[in-house]
Design an enzyme around this catalytic site. Sequence first.
Site, PDB file in Angstrom:
ATOM      1  N   LYS A  59     -10.402 -10.163 -17.324  1.00 59.75           N
ATOM      2  CA  LYS A  59     -10.455 -10.313 -18.693  1.00 59.75           C
ATOM      3  C   LYS A  59     -10.200 -11.643 -19.196  1.00 59.75           C
ATOM      4  O   LYS A  59     -10.935 -12.253 -20.077  1.00 59.75           O
ATOM      5  CB  LYS A  59      -9.865  -9.029 -19.375  1.00 59.75           C
ATOM      6  CG  LYS A  59     -10.213  -8.766 -20.921  1.00 59.75           C
ATOM      7  CD  LYS A  59     -11.400  -7.915 -20.935  1.00 59.75           C
ATOM      8  CE  LYS A  59     -12.105  -7.629 -22.127  1.00 59.75           C
ATOM      9  NZ  LYS A  59     -13.058  -6.823 -22.085  1.00 59.75           N
ATOM     10  N   HIS A  95       7.897  -7.570  -4.153  1.00 64.41           N
ATOM     11  CA  HIS A  95       6.487  -7.887  -4.514  1.00 64.41           C
ATOM     12  C   HIS A  95       6.736  -9.167  -5.399  1.00 64.41           C
ATOM     13  O   HIS A  95       7.187  -9.077  -6.526  1.00 64.41           O
ATOM     14  CB  HIS A  95       5.962  -6.782  -5.484  1.00 64.41           C
ATOM     15  CG  HIS A  95       5.673  -5.731  -4.810  1.00 64.41           C
ATOM     16  ND1 HIS A  95       4.123  -5.329  -4.305  1.00 64.41           N
ATOM     17  CD2 HIS A  95       6.365  -4.605  -4.383  1.00 64.41           C
ATOM     18  CE1 HIS A  95       4.275  -4.428  -3.628  1.00 64.41           C
ATOM     19  NE2 HIS A  95       5.544  -3.757  -3.460  1.00 64.41           N
ATOM     20  N   GLU A  99       4.416 -10.748  -6.674  1.00 66.38           N
ATOM     21  CA  GLU A  99       3.347 -10.772  -7.778  1.00 66.38           C
ATOM     22  C   GLU A  99       3.678 -10.248  -9.256  1.00 66.38           C
ATOM     23  O   GLU A  99       3.037 -10.299 -10.193  1.00 66.38           O
ATOM     24  CB  GLU A  99       1.906 -10.220  -7.391  1.00 66.38           C
ATOM     25  CG  GLU A  99       2.150  -8.817  -7.142  1.00 66.38           C
ATOM     26  CD  GLU A  99       2.497  -8.365  -5.724  1.00 66.38           C
ATOM     27  OE1 GLU A  99       3.459  -9.215  -5.185  1.00 66.38           O
ATOM     28  OE2 GLU A  99       2.389  -7.145  -5.110  1.00 66.38           O
ATOM     29  N   CYS A 128       5.090  -6.144   1.561  1.00 64.41           N
ATOM     30  CA  CYS A 128       5.456  -4.811   1.769  1.00 64.41           C
ATOM     31  C   CYS A 128       4.728  -4.033   2.686  1.00 64.41           C
ATOM     32  O   CYS A 128       5.016  -4.234   4.053  1.00 64.41           O
ATOM     33  CB  CYS A 128       5.050  -4.407   0.307  1.00 64.41           C
ATOM     34  SG  CYS A 128       6.083  -2.851   0.127  1.00 64.41           S
ATOM     35  N   TYR A 129       3.705  -3.273   2.456  1.00 59.50           N
ATOM     36  CA  TYR A 129       3.008  -2.651   3.684  1.00 59.50           C
ATOM     37  C   TYR A 129       2.299  -3.712   4.580  1.00 59.50           C
ATOM     38  O   TYR A 129       2.500  -3.523   5.737  1.00 59.50           O
ATOM     39  CB  TYR A 129       1.834  -1.719   2.985  1.00 59.50           C
ATOM     40  CG  TYR A 129       1.121  -1.041   4.172  1.00 59.50           C
ATOM     41  CD1 TYR A 129       1.392   0.094   4.500  1.00 59.50           C
ATOM     42  CD2 TYR A 129      -0.180  -1.594   4.538  1.00 59.50           C
ATOM     43  CE1 TYR A 129       0.363   0.969   5.250  1.00 59.50           C
ATOM     44  CE2 TYR A 129      -1.070  -0.980   5.544  1.00 59.50           C
ATOM     45  CZ  TYR A 129      -0.575   0.217   5.979  1.00 59.50           C
ATOM     46  OH  TYR A 129      -1.235   0.893   6.787  1.00 59.50           O
ATOM     47  N   GLY A 138       0.903  -1.449   0.112  1.00 57.93           N
ATOM     48  CA  GLY A 138      -0.131   0.044   0.251  1.00 57.93           C
ATOM     49  C   GLY A 138       1.056   1.211  -0.058  1.00 57.93           C
ATOM     50  O   GLY A 138       2.119   1.129   0.203  1.00 57.93           O
ATOM     51  N   ASP A 180     -17.415  -8.844 -23.352  1.00 56.90           N
ATOM     52  CA  ASP A 180     -17.884  -8.874 -21.916  1.00 56.90           C
ATOM     53  C   ASP A 180     -19.508  -9.240 -22.029  1.00 56.90           C
ATOM     54  O   ASP A 180     -19.969 -10.232 -21.570  1.00 56.90           O
ATOM     55  CB  ASP A 180     -17.578  -7.788 -21.169  1.00 56.90           C
ATOM     56  CG  ASP A 180     -16.251  -7.270 -20.931  1.00 56.90           C
ATOM     57  OD1 ASP A 180     -15.475  -8.239 -21.130  1.00 56.90           O
ATOM     58  OD2 ASP A 180     -15.867  -6.316 -20.713  1.00 56.90           O
TER      59      ASP A 180
END
Length: 501
Positions: free
Chosen positions: A357, A159, A161, A75-76, A48, A217
């Site tokens: 998506k 991170h 990710e 992290c945060y 964050g 979509d």
Amino acid sequence: LVLVVDYGSQYSRLITRRIRENEVYSEVVFPDDPVDLSKVDAVVLSGGPKSVYEEGAPGLPEWFREYRGPVLAICYGMQLIVKEFGGEVKRGRGEYGRTLVELSEDPLFEGIPDRIHVWMSHGDEVVKLPEGFHPIAVSETGVIAAATDGKRFWLLQFHPEVHHTEYGDRMISNFLFNVCKLEKNWKIGDLVEEKIRHIKETIGNKKAILALSGGVDSSVAAVLVHRAIGKNLVCVFVDHGLLRKNEREEVERVFKEHFDMNLVVVDARKRFLEKLRGVTDPEKKRKIIGEEFIRVFEEEAKKHDVEFLVQGTIYSDVIESAASGKTTAKIKSHHNVGGLPEKMNLKLVEPLRDLFKDEVRKVGKYLGIPDRIINRHPFPGPGLAVRVLGEVTEEKLEILREADYIFIETLRKHDYYDKVWQAFAVLLPIKSVGVKGDARAYEYVVALRAVNSVEGMTADWSRIPHDILDEASRRITREVKGVGRVVYDITSKPPATIEWE
Ligand code: XMP
């Protein structure tokens, strides 16, 4: 279920996605959202933008006190755990970007080399770990890069990710399968069948309506709900006259003929064109089209006795509208069919709300929707109206339709359509001098645009091979009456936007 608590990091969604890629279901929640702990197998606390000591910095969720399962804190999240459990966090020199770290042995790092580069982005740093914790990674500047208590908590300063972190995917799968011992049990097929069951339950034998655009979509939402309630789903396709060549016929072929759906095609071309006459301002065009669309759709809804409104809202729409605060400037107002439900007093059904998506595409594939629709480039709600620069006339629309069609067909022919994120032609409101045969010509200019992008927020112009551009240009000037010049747009976003208006 792996719950990702979003502390405002731009990467929270990515964590969820990485987890789902491992066939484990994951969702994002905000720290003060209520949570049913009986469903939660593991928790990830995201990064964050704040410092844990800052005024108003978000703390651990209420429910966290009762939660006893494994935690991956990033992290945060890491700093929050350290602070809350009696360790110490201080303002440091900060580490940003690629950083070398040295890893110790730990289940989280199984199969990963001892020294790897990871992606850091933090100003504060952990200077003292809570009791019972030990470091399992140290960065080149001596900062604690990861720690654990060996039981429930795994803390990462970097991170895992983002793909700049080497072996980040492996760390996430290690967390899921080595540390938490979860099973792979999330498959697209199960998800689709579960959704169909749920939709059946919600709508029952009542009727629902959906605005079908033919984009990914709304198409996937339509077929999904059709599978659940059949012809009780009324799909409305509004032909506002701002469509691409053959678009309406293609939608009819796929949804009416192939899927045998209850499709209503409203021919509203005249209405829209009349409303747009003399209008040159792009935002005015959008406003007129958005409003007129709602009107047409409402009129149609009244003819059927519907109780539910189905929308193809996907996860990024949800997050973006939640995150788009007062600070983001309005660049363009993107009118889709948003704003319909409040006015129409219908109950909203959004079966794709929790999907990314690429997951929506997988669902579509599972449902048997043709690739041509699933891999379609995005197309703006106001359609060609924002690609005929200046006043929109039928004559100009016709020219643009032909030019755009040739450009797209040329890309397809050379297997380039799927290599760009979005491609289209734009008709400029100017004429330019040329020579055709031996005579002077004075005709329109068409601009071709193709970009690479992830979600449309930023974009780079596509380096399409010159031969392909050449072929498109020759065909357009030869075959489209009224066009004497073709140019290629080599501007990225920012500073330009993807569309010209
Ligand atoms: P821009 O031009 O803002 O486009 O860089 C980013 C993406 O959004 C699409 N776009 C729209 N979509 N209504 C829509 O539904 C709109 O008014 C609109 N304007 C732009 C654009 O095609 C690109 O994919």
